[in-house]
Write a protein that holds these residues in place. Sequence first.
Motif, PDB file in Angstrom:
ATOM      1  N   ALA A   1     -52.352   7.423 -24.196  1.00 30.79           N
ATOM      2  CA  ALA A   1     -51.814   8.886 -23.842  1.00 30.79           C
ATOM      3  C   ALA A   1     -51.139   9.250 -24.513  1.00 30.79           C
ATOM      4  O   ALA A   1     -51.288  10.904 -24.136  1.00 30.79           O
ATOM      5  CB  ALA A   1     -51.462   8.358 -22.583  1.00 30.79           C
ATOM      6  N   ALA A   2     -49.683   9.486 -24.881  1.00 32.50           N
ATOM      7  CA  ALA A   2     -49.463  10.541 -25.835  1.00 32.50           C
ATOM      8  C   ALA A   2     -50.331  11.599 -26.929  1.00 32.50           C
ATOM      9  O   ALA A   2     -49.856  12.697 -26.389  1.00 32.50           O
ATOM     10  CB  ALA A   2     -47.811   9.925 -26.187  1.00 32.50           C
ATOM     11  N   LEU A   3     -50.950  10.503 -27.196  1.00 30.13           N
ATOM     12  CA  LEU A   3     -51.793  11.885 -28.474  1.00 30.13           C
ATOM     13  C   LEU A   3     -52.744  12.623 -27.625  1.00 30.13           C
ATOM     14  O   LEU A   3     -53.046  13.467 -28.048  1.00 30.13           O
ATOM     15  CB  LEU A   3     -52.198  10.259 -29.266  1.00 30.13           C
ATOM     16  CG  LEU A   3     -51.414   9.675 -29.952  1.00 30.13           C
ATOM     17  CD1 LEU A   3     -52.176   8.442 -31.449  1.00 30.13           C
ATOM     18  CD2 LEU A   3     -51.156  10.948 -30.977  1.00 30.13           C
TER      19      LEU A   3
ATOM     20  N   PRO B   1     -56.412  19.066 -19.076  1.00 31.12           N
ATOM     21  CA  PRO B   1     -57.686  18.238 -18.122  1.00 31.12           C
ATOM     22  C   PRO B   1     -56.373  17.526 -17.038  1.00 31.12           C
ATOM     23  O   PRO B   1     -56.012  16.838 -17.723  1.00 31.12           O
ATOM     24  CB  PRO B   1     -58.629  17.828 -18.790  1.00 31.12           C
ATOM     25  CG  PRO B   1     -58.790  18.460 -20.178  1.00 31.12           C
ATOM     26  CD  PRO B   1     -58.120  18.954 -20.829  1.00 31.12           C
ATOM     27  N   ASP B   2     -56.406  17.249 -16.239  1.00 26.76           N
ATOM     28  CA  ASP B   2     -55.928  16.629 -14.746  1.00 26.76           C
ATOM     29  C   ASP B   2     -55.716  15.444 -15.052  1.00 26.76           C
ATOM     30  O   ASP B   2     -54.843  14.656 -15.024  1.00 26.76           O
ATOM     31  CB  ASP B   2     -57.159  16.733 -13.940  1.00 26.76           C
ATOM     32  CG  ASP B   2     -56.285  18.184 -13.056  1.00 26.76           C
ATOM     33  OD1 ASP B   2     -56.100  18.930 -13.608  1.00 26.76           O
ATOM     34  OD2 ASP B   2     -57.146  18.286 -11.916  1.00 26.76           O
ATOM     35  N   GLU B   3     -57.034  14.648 -15.576  1.00 23.98           N
ATOM     36  CA  GLU B   3     -57.910  13.058 -16.224  1.00 23.98           C
ATOM     37  C   GLU B   3     -56.210  13.038 -17.619  1.00 23.98           C
ATOM     38  O   GLU B   3     -55.443  11.490 -17.713  1.00 23.98           O
ATOM     39  CB  GLU B   3     -58.681  12.416 -16.307  1.00 23.98           C
ATOM     40  CG  GLU B   3     -59.301  13.208 -17.708  1.00 23.98           C
ATOM     41  CD  GLU B   3     -60.258  14.774 -16.996  1.00 23.98           C
ATOM     42  OE1 GLU B   3     -60.907  15.455 -18.426  1.00 23.98           O
ATOM     43  OE2 GLU B   3     -59.592  14.901 -15.944  1.00 23.98           O
TER      44      GLU B   3
ATOM     45  N   ALA C   1     -51.052  10.301 -18.768  1.00 29.77           N
ATOM     46  CA  ALA C   1     -50.187  10.148 -19.734  1.00 29.77           C
ATOM     47  C   ALA C   1     -49.345  10.400 -18.818  1.00 29.77           C
ATOM     48  O   ALA C   1     -48.024   9.600 -18.648  1.00 29.77           O
ATOM     49  CB  ALA C   1     -49.426  11.596 -20.479  1.00 29.77           C
ATOM     50  N   ALA C   2     -49.538  10.949 -17.667  1.00 31.38           N
ATOM     51  CA  ALA C   2     -47.918  10.386 -16.197  1.00 31.38           C
ATOM     52  C   ALA C   2     -48.089   8.659 -15.797  1.00 31.38           C
ATOM     53  O   ALA C   2     -46.836   8.832 -15.474  1.00 31.38           O
ATOM     54  CB  ALA C   2     -48.255  11.068 -15.018  1.00 31.38           C
TER      55      ALA C   2
ATOM     56  N   GLU D   1     -41.139  11.593 -14.840  1.00 30.37           N
ATOM     57  CA  GLU D   1     -41.474  13.122 -15.072  1.00 30.37           C
ATOM     58  C   GLU D   1     -40.648  13.299 -15.705  1.00 30.37           C
ATOM     59  O   GLU D   1     -40.670  14.630 -16.331  1.00 30.37           O
ATOM     60  CB  GLU D   1     -40.850  13.594 -13.571  1.00 30.37           C
ATOM     61  CG  GLU D   1     -41.056  15.164 -13.518  1.00 30.37           C
ATOM     62  CD  GLU D   1     -40.645  15.321 -11.743  1.00 30.37           C
ATOM     63  OE1 GLU D   1     -40.158  15.967 -11.868  1.00 30.37           O
ATOM     64  OE2 GLU D   1     -41.156  14.142 -10.945  1.00 30.37           O
ATOM     65  N   THR D   2     -39.182  12.410 -16.556  1.00 33.41           N
ATOM     66  CA  THR D   2     -38.581  13.116 -16.998  1.00 33.41           C
ATOM     67  C   THR D   2     -38.830  13.270 -18.867  1.00 33.41           C
ATOM     68  O   THR D   2     -39.262  13.926 -19.483  1.00 33.41           O
ATOM     69  CB  THR D   2     -37.362  12.888 -17.177  1.00 33.41           C
ATOM     70  OG1 THR D   2     -36.429  13.319 -15.417  1.00 33.41           O
ATOM     71  CG2 THR D   2     -36.135  13.178 -17.906  1.00 33.41           C
ATOM     72  N   ARG D   3     -39.257  12.054 -18.992  1.00 30.33           N
ATOM     73  CA  ARG D   3     -39.918  11.863 -20.256  1.00 30.33           C
ATOM     74  C   ARG D   3     -41.416  12.874 -20.602  1.00 30.33           C
ATOM     75  O   ARG D   3     -41.363  13.458 -22.084  1.00 30.33           O
ATOM     76  CB  ARG D   3     -40.472  10.355 -20.260  1.00 30.33           C
ATOM     77  CG  ARG D   3     -38.848   9.819 -20.363  1.00 30.33           C
ATOM     78  CD  ARG D   3     -38.708   8.462 -21.811  1.00 30.33           C
ATOM     79  NE  ARG D   3     -37.346   7.209 -20.818  1.00 30.33           N
ATOM     80  CZ  ARG D   3     -36.704   7.544 -22.313  1.00 30.33           C
ATOM     81  NH1 ARG D   3     -36.368   8.962 -22.639  1.00 30.33           N
ATOM     82  NH2 ARG D   3     -35.302   6.934 -21.465  1.00 30.33           N
ATOM     83  N   LEU D   4     -42.241  12.770 -19.601  1.00 30.62           N
ATOM     84  CA  LEU D   4     -43.311  13.341 -19.555  1.00 30.62           C
ATOM     85  C   LEU D   4     -42.631  15.376 -20.411  1.00 30.62           C
ATOM     86  O   LEU D   4     -43.808  15.112 -21.191  1.00 30.62           O
ATOM     87  CB  LEU D   4     -43.888  13.035 -17.843  1.00 30.62           C
ATOM     88  CG  LEU D   4     -45.703  14.113 -18.258  1.00 30.62           C
ATOM     89  CD1 LEU D   4     -45.973  13.447 -19.140  1.00 30.62           C
ATOM     90  CD2 LEU D   4     -46.482  14.023 -16.644  1.00 30.62           C
TER      91      LEU D   4
END
Length: 148
Positions: free
Chosen positions: A86-88, A103-105, A110-111, A116-119
Amino acid sequence: MTTRTRLLDPAVGRALSAVSATAKKGLGDPALAELVVLRASQLNHCAFCLDMHLALAREYGVSERQLDLLAAWEEAEGVFDERERAALALTEAVTVLTDSFVPDEVYERAARHFDETRLAHLIGLVVAINNWNRVMVGRRIPPGGYTP
């Protein structure tokens, strides 16, 4: 190829370094941070940053298998966990911006793995390394100048 010796105004360099350090610390996973900066650096063809962050990734215990297969992470089933994937994916979307947006997906994926903070720190890290890549590529700084 001409190497341009002065990278940045020192104050700008300190500011970029502070953004990078803050984002890495806030992400809370040094090994994942190195995978992210390596992938962005691959996409941006930044030899200096690849050289530097490969050394750091090894220090943080990133496996040689992951380093070897990072450029093909999507096809490397079982090598990267879902959080790393997800991060990549987000790293690539923010770095390339092929459709002028993430893109939203990709963001939603990732979310699911980062609060929220780490994202926010993950996105900040991608932005920071993209800045560094552009500085180093723009100034044609060759690999080999980083010593851990």
